[in-house]
Design an enzyme around this catalytic site. Structure first.
Site, PDB file in Angstrom:
ATOM      1  CG  ASP A 163      24.909  23.655  14.038  1.00 43.30           C
ATOM      2  OD1 ASP A 163      23.902  24.118  14.601  1.00 43.30           O
ATOM      3  OD2 ASP A 163      25.109  23.745  12.810  1.00 43.30           O
ATOM      4  CG  ASP A 187      20.477  27.430   9.427  1.00 38.41           C
ATOM      5  OD1 ASP A 187      20.752  27.782  10.579  1.00 38.41           O
ATOM      6  OD2 ASP A 187      20.619  26.265   9.022  1.00 38.41           O
ATOM      7  CG  ASP A 235      10.877  23.582  12.047  1.00 33.17           C
ATOM      8  OD1 ASP A 235      10.543  23.198  10.927  1.00 33.17           O
ATOM      9  OD2 ASP A 235      10.232  24.415  12.713  1.00 33.17           O
TER      10      ASP A 235
END
Length: 407
Positions: free
Chosen positions: A171, A233, A209
């Site tokens: 991640d 998400d 983002d």
């Protein structure tokens, strides 16, 4: 990626479907370091992940209980076999030699023992890490330490292999989302996993983002991993400021994504949130249906030990699983429907009511792309098959979905 924060059990992520924004982000072309993947897999993964239920409170007892419930519920036999321990499983400090180690209070027997527990039940062992100095929880300040894999890729890959890990969720978790730096970082772990000699399915989440958008749709990540996150998400809610589920949400997100250039790469729409407060039965059907229509990994995150019969049947629906696991291209818009041509020539069709009102949606088989005599039509959720059908559709409640296979 959107930074995950350790949260109370049912509220851990960002939108039922946190759709990617339509703003475009320009990047210079990236260079892909050559290399082979650590595992060969041609179907999306199915399983369970700890994050939405436990967050940073995850421990070995709870993971083992969820794993046993996957088996006893019959979901493991349906394909839900990869059990992944998400963020916060580790000791906040690495060992003196620099290696990762499990948190000694929450995982007193260690991760290798957990791997043996899962393998003894016919399950696979998944684990979480980040290519940066800190994992998502550490980046957000909700977990101590700085134990990301940056600078430790070879060491961490060897550790995972020695523990019997079968799946790595990697991640991004950083505000810097320069695509070339991301590609290089993901490639380092790809190569490190391959060098261990163990087949480890590799899933990456490159999203950050950036100017209201995510970089997933701007770069082809398929040379790097087996699974690639293509959306933001997901939380237990129908609508957020970011978008909504349906043609203005997940559909747009995946339609914008470039077609993978490497076979056997799944577009990951994030984990399922069915079974949580905030998701109605109709919305749960829609999420599993759309994940299946796009061939996304089916990763449950609800409490399997207390799962309702309805959720169990939904997750284990054989028609939806067959659609999800088919190696064909993802669904595309055809009029009011989402249509996916399966590898054997059959058509999978989904109608979604993303409005607040009941609607009747349908089409003739020919309008959906069916050629030849009137088809036999089977529906999801135990609907009886009908032959010689000349119209395919249903009366839908708000936020509900109907799924059919034409053959």
């Amino acid at each position: 990626m959107n930074i995950r924060r350790s949260a109370p059990a049912a509220v851990a992520v960002v939108a039922l479907v946190a759709a990617t924004a339509t703003a475009s982000v320009s990047h210079a072309p990236v260079r892909y370091p050559p290399g082979a993947k650590a595992a060969d897999t041609a179907v999306p993964l199915m399983g369970w992940n700890s994050w939405n239920l436990f967050g940073c409170n995850v421990n070995e007892h709870d993971v083992e209980a969820e794993a046993d419930a996957l088996v006893s519920s019959g979901l493991a036999a349906r394909g839900y076999r990869t059990v992944t321990v998400d963020d916060c499983w580790f000791d906040p400090r690495r060992a003196p030699d620099g290696s990762l180690r499990a948190d000694p209070q929450r995982f007193p027997h260690g991760m290798a023992a957990l791997g043996r527990f899962l393998h003894a039940r016919g399950l696979r062992f998944g684990i979480y890490e980040s290519p940066n100095a800190r994992t998502c929880a550490q980046f957000a300040g909700t977990y101590r330490g700085s134990t990301g894999s940056l600078g430790h890729e070879t060491q961490d890959a060897r550790t995972f292999a020695s523990w019997g890990v079968d799946f790595l969720k990697y991640d991004w978790c950083a505000t810097d989302s320069d695509p070339q730096r991301q590609v290089n970082a993901f490639a380092r772990m790809r190569d490190a996993l391959r060098a261990t000699g163990r087949s480890i399915v590799y899933a990456i989440n490159p999203n950050s983002d950036v100017a209201g958008a995510v970089p997933g749709p701007t770069v082809d990540w398929s040379p790097l991993a087996n699974q690639v996150r293509t959306t933001n998400d997901v939380i237990p809610a129908w609508r957020t400021r970011l978008g909504r589920l349906g043609d203005q949400g997940i559909g747009e997100a995946l339609e914008q994504a470039p077609a993978p250039t490497t076979p056997g790469v799944a577009s990951d729409m994030d984990m399922l949130v069915v079974g949580f407060i905030g998701v109605s039965p109709a919305e749960a059907r829609t999420q599993v249906a759309m994940w299946s229509m796009f061939g996304s990994p089916l990763i449950a995150t609800n409490d399997i030990t207390r799962m309702s019969t309805g959720i169990s049947k939904l997750l284990g629906d054989p028609l939806l699983i067959a659609i999800d696991q088919d190696p064909s291209a993802p669904a595309r818009r055809v009029g009011q429907a989402w249509v996916r041509r399966l590898s054997d020539g059959r058509l999978a069709v989904a109608f979604v009511d993303d409005s607040p009102r009941p609607v009747r949606l349908g089409a003739t088989p020919s309008a959906l792309g069916w050629t030849g005599p009137a088809p036999t039509v089977a529906g999801a959720w135990g609907s009886a098959a009908q032959t010689g059908v000349t119209w395919v559709g249903a009366e839908l409640a708000p936020h509900d979905t109907a799924v059919f296979i034409l053959s």
